[in-house]
Design a protein around this motif. Structure first.
Motif: not given
Length: 182
Positions: A23-28, A46-63
């Motif tokens: 769900d966090v990935d979906r919200r991102i 917006d998702v209640g996480m740190s910016a580095p944690a969000v950046a890592e999730r985005i990088a994982r979804m890009e990979r």
């Protein structure tokens, strides 16, 4: 069609492994879809996480090819290309489908070609300025392509854009709201 299957597949988008998202990935994804230029800090809030944690999730979804690129949406009419032309195409029985796709890809006005398993073999979309531009497209670029048996030309007269396409396809799963199935 007389096309080398490996060559034809090389022209199409590759198959991808399914990346499991939560769900966090979906919200991102929803947030990036709303504004591809949103900052990591803003998304994180917006998702209640740190910016580095969000950046890592985005990088994982890009990979994982869930996010293919960060982009913009164009207003084609404002750019001088108000006409959307949709062309279902049927190929001859001995057509080299890869050669037809390559020829269509070389047309500047082409925005998308979809390979179909239906009464038509391809669905091509083009953007043109006016009827004279459409005439040039058909007479000089599409009709001369060897292997095309039938071309229909449909002009879009309007568009109903879904302001939240991800909301329908990729709804976040919560205890009160389950993901909709088609």
């Amino acid at each position: 069609m007389t096309t080398d299957p490996a060559h034809l597949r090389s022209l199409l988008e590759p198959e991808r492994e399914v990346l499991e998202i939560d769900d966090v990935d979906r919200r991102i994804l929803h947030r990036l879809h709303e504004d591809a230029r949103a900052s990591m800090r803003s998304i994180a809030a917006d998702v209640g996480m740190s910016a580095p944690a969000v950046a890592e999730r985005i990088a994982r979804m890009e990979r994982g090819h869930v996010i293919r690129r960060h982009t913009i949406e164009l207003d084609w009419a404002a750019l001088g290309y108000p006409m959307l032309v949709v062309m279902p195409l049927r190929l001859t029985g001995n057509a080299d489908a890869a050669a037809v796709l390559t020829a269509l890809k070389a047309i500047d006005a082409m925005t998308e070609v979809i390979v179909l398993a239906a009464g038509y073999d391809l669905m091509a979309r083009f953007r043109v300025r006016d009827h004279a531009d459409l005439q040039r497209l058909l007479v000089e670029q599409v009709w001369p392509i060897p292997g095309i048996d039938r071309v229909e030309t449909m002009l879009a007269i309007g568009r109903l854009a879904d302001p939240e396409p991800l909301q329908h396809v990729l709804a976040t799963e919560t205890p009160t709201r389950k993901r909709r199935r088609p």
